[in-house]
Scaffold this active site. Structure first.
Site, PDB file in Angstrom:
ATOM      1  N   LYS A 191     -50.468  29.589 -15.543  1.00  0.00           N
ATOM      2  CA  LYS A 191     -51.041  28.232 -15.505  1.00  0.00           C
ATOM      3  C   LYS A 191     -52.547  28.405 -15.415  1.00  0.00           C
ATOM      4  O   LYS A 191     -53.093  28.708 -14.361  1.00  0.00           O
ATOM      5  CB  LYS A 191     -50.515  27.494 -14.274  1.00  0.00           C
ATOM      6  CG  LYS A 191     -50.426  25.988 -14.390  1.00  0.00           C
ATOM      7  CD  LYS A 191     -51.738  25.252 -14.596  1.00  0.00           C
ATOM      8  CE  LYS A 191     -52.557  25.085 -13.347  1.00  0.00           C
ATOM      9  NZ  LYS A 191     -53.923  24.590 -13.633  1.00  0.00           N
ATOM     10  N   GLU A 266     -55.670  35.083  -3.578  1.00  0.00           N
ATOM     11  CA  GLU A 266     -57.070  35.514  -3.504  1.00  0.00           C
ATOM     12  C   GLU A 266     -57.909  34.241  -3.458  1.00  0.00           C
ATOM     13  O   GLU A 266     -57.944  33.488  -4.411  1.00  0.00           O
ATOM     14  CB  GLU A 266     -57.399  36.392  -4.715  1.00  0.00           C
ATOM     15  CG  GLU A 266     -58.502  37.369  -4.429  1.00  0.00           C
ATOM     16  CD  GLU A 266     -59.866  36.786  -4.738  1.00  0.00           C
ATOM     17  OE1 GLU A 266     -60.322  35.909  -3.954  1.00  0.00           O
ATOM     18  OE2 GLU A 266     -60.462  37.210  -5.737  1.00  0.00           O
ATOM     19  N   CYS A 300     -65.750  34.827  -6.448  1.00  0.00           N
ATOM     20  CA  CYS A 300     -65.067  34.934  -5.144  1.00  0.00           C
ATOM     21  C   CYS A 300     -65.826  35.884  -4.230  1.00  0.00           C
ATOM     22  O   CYS A 300     -65.918  35.663  -3.033  1.00  0.00           O
ATOM     23  CB  CYS A 300     -63.664  35.493  -5.310  1.00  0.00           C
ATOM     24  SG  CYS A 300     -62.800  34.863  -6.708  1.00  0.00           S
ATOM     25  N   GLU A 397     -68.009  28.638   2.104  1.00  0.00           N
ATOM     26  CA  GLU A 397     -68.194  29.123   0.740  1.00  0.00           C
ATOM     27  C   GLU A 397     -68.764  27.990  -0.112  1.00  0.00           C
ATOM     28  O   GLU A 397     -68.189  26.912  -0.196  1.00  0.00           O
ATOM     29  CB  GLU A 397     -66.857  29.591   0.152  1.00  0.00           C
ATOM     30  CG  GLU A 397     -67.036  30.206  -1.214  1.00  0.00           C
ATOM     31  CD  GLU A 397     -65.735  30.702  -1.821  1.00  0.00           C
ATOM     32  OE1 GLU A 397     -64.712  30.022  -1.683  1.00  0.00           O
ATOM     33  OE2 GLU A 397     -65.762  31.773  -2.449  1.00  0.00           O
TER      34      GLU A 397
HETATM   35  P1  ADP Z   1     -61.039  24.433  -7.563  1.00  0.00           P
HETATM   36  O1  ADP Z   1     -60.963  23.385  -6.496  1.00  0.00           O
HETATM   37  O2  ADP Z   1     -62.247  25.257  -7.453  1.00  0.00           O
HETATM   38  O3  ADP Z   1     -60.740  23.928  -8.949  1.00  0.00           O
HETATM   39  P2  ADP Z   1     -58.382  25.234  -7.017  1.00  0.00           P
HETATM   40  O4  ADP Z   1     -57.974  26.178  -5.968  1.00  0.00           O
HETATM   41  O5  ADP Z   1     -58.045  23.806  -6.821  1.00  0.00           O
HETATM   42  O6  ADP Z   1     -59.901  25.459  -7.219  1.00  0.00           O
HETATM   43  O7  ADP Z   1     -57.806  25.673  -8.433  1.00  0.00           O
HETATM   44  C1  ADP Z   1     -57.350  26.969  -8.761  1.00  0.00           C
HETATM   45  C2  ADP Z   1     -56.138  26.842  -9.642  1.00  0.00           C
HETATM   46  O8  ADP Z   1     -55.109  26.212  -8.893  1.00  0.00           O
HETATM   47  C3  ADP Z   1     -56.326  25.974 -10.894  1.00  0.00           C
HETATM   48  O9  ADP Z   1     -55.589  26.538 -11.964  1.00  0.00           O
HETATM   49  C4  ADP Z   1     -55.721  24.653 -10.464  1.00  0.00           C
HETATM   50  O10 ADP Z   1     -55.258  23.859 -11.541  1.00  0.00           O
HETATM   51  C5  ADP Z   1     -54.571  25.122  -9.608  1.00  0.00           C
HETATM   52  N1  ADP Z   1     -54.065  24.114  -8.656  1.00  0.00           N
HETATM   53  C6  ADP Z   1     -54.742  23.109  -8.068  1.00  0.00           C
HETATM   54  N2  ADP Z   1     -53.935  22.392  -7.245  1.00  0.00           N
HETATM   55  C7  ADP Z   1     -52.700  22.962  -7.317  1.00  0.00           C
HETATM   56  C8  ADP Z   1     -51.437  22.709  -6.701  1.00  0.00           C
HETATM   57  N3  ADP Z   1     -51.259  21.706  -5.855  1.00  0.00           N
HETATM   58  N4  ADP Z   1     -50.405  23.523  -7.003  1.00  0.00           N
HETATM   59  C9  ADP Z   1     -50.566  24.562  -7.850  1.00  0.00           C
HETATM   60  N5  ADP Z   1     -51.726  24.854  -8.463  1.00  0.00           N
HETATM   61  C10 ADP Z   1     -52.785  24.066  -8.213  1.00  0.00           C
END
Ligand code: ADP
Length: 493
Positions: A191, A266, A300, A397
């Protein structure tokens, strides 16, 4: 045609639907999302989101490929050959990947060419080499009810791996998850980030060309709260490998915990870069500046806490400011650009809010702090000095080009400040004293410590952190362990 318009054409020519069960899924007008170029602020392409039914199809086909398909029966050496073919196809298109990543993420082209793509190719080649070396052990035991026994372990793929990647380096971080999983004999549902999915879609195209059996490698583009959430909640997923924010990591870990599924998380850091008075200051200033400003600070392992020995503090701040002044903010496709745009408007506003908080809490802004007068989500390279460890900008961060400089008086205090953090991902030490290097490296809490350099990336070196930085390790043999399970077999002879 300019490089930028060639890259835009490339993006527009990509297949932008989910790649599931070896097929590109039909376009949908219902579930779509726009991918926006952070430099022009214009939409690049509209991607079809993988809905719940498509995610289910991906997971089911990944399971079938393991249980019933040729992948499950394939010899490790043959898997290795497929990974090598995949690596070659990626290398052949490295320029395209780098251009797409510049468009998608806003990073200067040079970074994709010198760091992300070579590392991606190296990671696939590294794991191609492991694929035929997944051996177990035979373990002598005293026997069973008077009969002799033969006990041994075999290392088996953990199953269907859900890989969820962030937008800062989606190609390279994707390879850290996909390559070890495939080498271990797992199947993958990737994903990619909704802000930067293009290179993962190109990866799907090349996986198809490389000839992976249907269902082995699936890509389900979509938003986190919808596609991502459906994927991590899916009962057919056996392992989750996630890189992103601690907030989302917590949601992912909770979903995984409900069915006791293993996770690798991570989640970023607030990594210290410690500059001792005996350091080679030229090298340290260049390295520390790279550590905080590379990839616009959206890294990161960004070395965002810069700890400097008080006796060299003022001189070192001057040197860092001089490095920041040399940075050229601009379009990633322009020659000479050394810093691009942040990923989106929200991230720019978040970074600027932190800058304001730094000023409000009394840190001294020594360079940057604003946004240039131009279109795009840019923030100037920024440094704060005279910060104290309890300030927000020394603790949270920021994920942008903002470095916080703190002074320390002795090694003990440097280690104490470095460890006074919710994060523990990476650290760099700058010193010419061998004994100090090893002593401090042992005492700083971090998954990776680099001495006189900034976090060298290498597929052989395990990577990951603890505390809010996450759980488990990727890369090297650790990546194989994270994607396999040991089975113990005992035969009563
Ligand atoms: P940012 O806030 O910097 O975009 P995230 O941690 O939200 O970082 O995003 C990292 C990844 O996790 C992206 O691919 C995002 O689409 C995915 N993501 C965000 N929310 C969820 C969730 N509830 N479940 C699974 N994946 C998620």
């Amino acid at each position: 045609m300019s490089r930028r318009s060639a890259a835009e054409d490339l993006a527009r020519g990509l297949r932008v639907t989910p790649f599931v069960a070896g097929r590109w899924q039909p376009e949908s007008t219902q579930d779509t999302f726009d991918v926006v170029d952070p430099v022009t602020e214009r939409p690049l392409v509209t991607v079809t989101e993988a809905d719940a039914a498509t995610v289910d199809k991906a997971v089911v086909s990944a399971r079938d490929a393991l249980d019933d398909g040729e992948w499950g029966r394939m010899d490790g050496a043959a898997r290795g050959q497929l990974l090598l073919a995949f690596a070659q196809l990626i290398e052949d298109r490295a320029e395209d990947f780098a251009d797409l990543e510049s468009l998608d993420v806003g990073k200067p082209g040079i970074e994709g060419r010198v760091i992300d793509l070579p590392q991606t190719v190296a990671t696939f080649r590294h794991y191609a080499g492991w694929a035929d070396k997944l051996t177990g052990q035979s373990i002598p035991t005293p026997g069973y009810q008077g009969r002799r026994t033969l006990s041994y372990t075999v290392r088996q793929p953990v199953g269907v791996v859900a890989a969820i990647t962030p937008w800062n380096s989606p190609t390279m971080i994707g390879s850290w998850k996909v390559a070890p999983a495939l080498a271990a004999g797992c199947t993958v549902v990737l994903k990619p980030p909704e802000d930067a999915p293009l290179t993962s879609l190109l990866l799907a195209q090349l996986a198809e060309e490389a000839g992976f059996p249907a269902g082995v490698f699936n890509v389900v583009p979509g938003r986190g709260a919808t596609t991502g959430n459906t994927l991590v909640e899916h009962p057919g997923v056996d392992k989750i490998s996630f890189t992103g924010s601690p907030e989302t990591g917590r949601i992912v870990a909770a979903a995984a915990a409900r069915n006791f599924r293993p996770t690798t998380l991570e989640l970023g850091g607030k990594s210290p870069q410690i500059v001792f008075a005996d350091a080679d200051l030229d090298a340290a200033a260049a390295g520390v500046a790279l550590g905080i400003f590379a990839n616009q600070g959206e890294v990161c392992a960004a070395g965002s806490r810069i700890l400097v020995a008080r006796t060299i503090h003022d001189e070192f701040v001057e040197r860092l400011v001089a490095h920041a002044a040399k940075i050229v903010l601009g379009d990633p496709f322009d020659d000479g650009t050394t810093m691009g745009a942040l990923i989106n408007a929200e991230q720019r506003e978040r970074v600027l809010r932190y800058v304001q908080t730094g000023r409000d809490e009394g840190a001294r802004l020594v360079t940057g702090g604003g946004r240039p007068e131009r279109r795009g989500y840019f923030v100037e390279p920024t440094l704060f000095a005279d910060a104290s460890p309890e300030m927000t900008i020394a603790r949270e961060e920021i994920f942008g080009p903002v470095g916080t400089i703190l002074a320390f008086d002795d090694d003990h205090q440097a280690v104490a400040i470095a460890n006074d953090s919710n994060y523990a991902l990476a650290a760099t030490l700058w010193t010419t004293d061998l004994s100090r290097a090893h002593t401090v490296a042992a005492r700083v809490r971090a998954g990776a410590v680099a001495v006189n350099g900034w976090s060298p990336l290498d597929a052989r070196l395990p990577w990951g952190g603890s505390k809010l930085s996450g759980l488990g390790r990727e890369l090297g043999w650790a990546g194989i362990e994270a994607n396999t399970e040991l089975k113990t077999i005992t035969v009563i002879l």
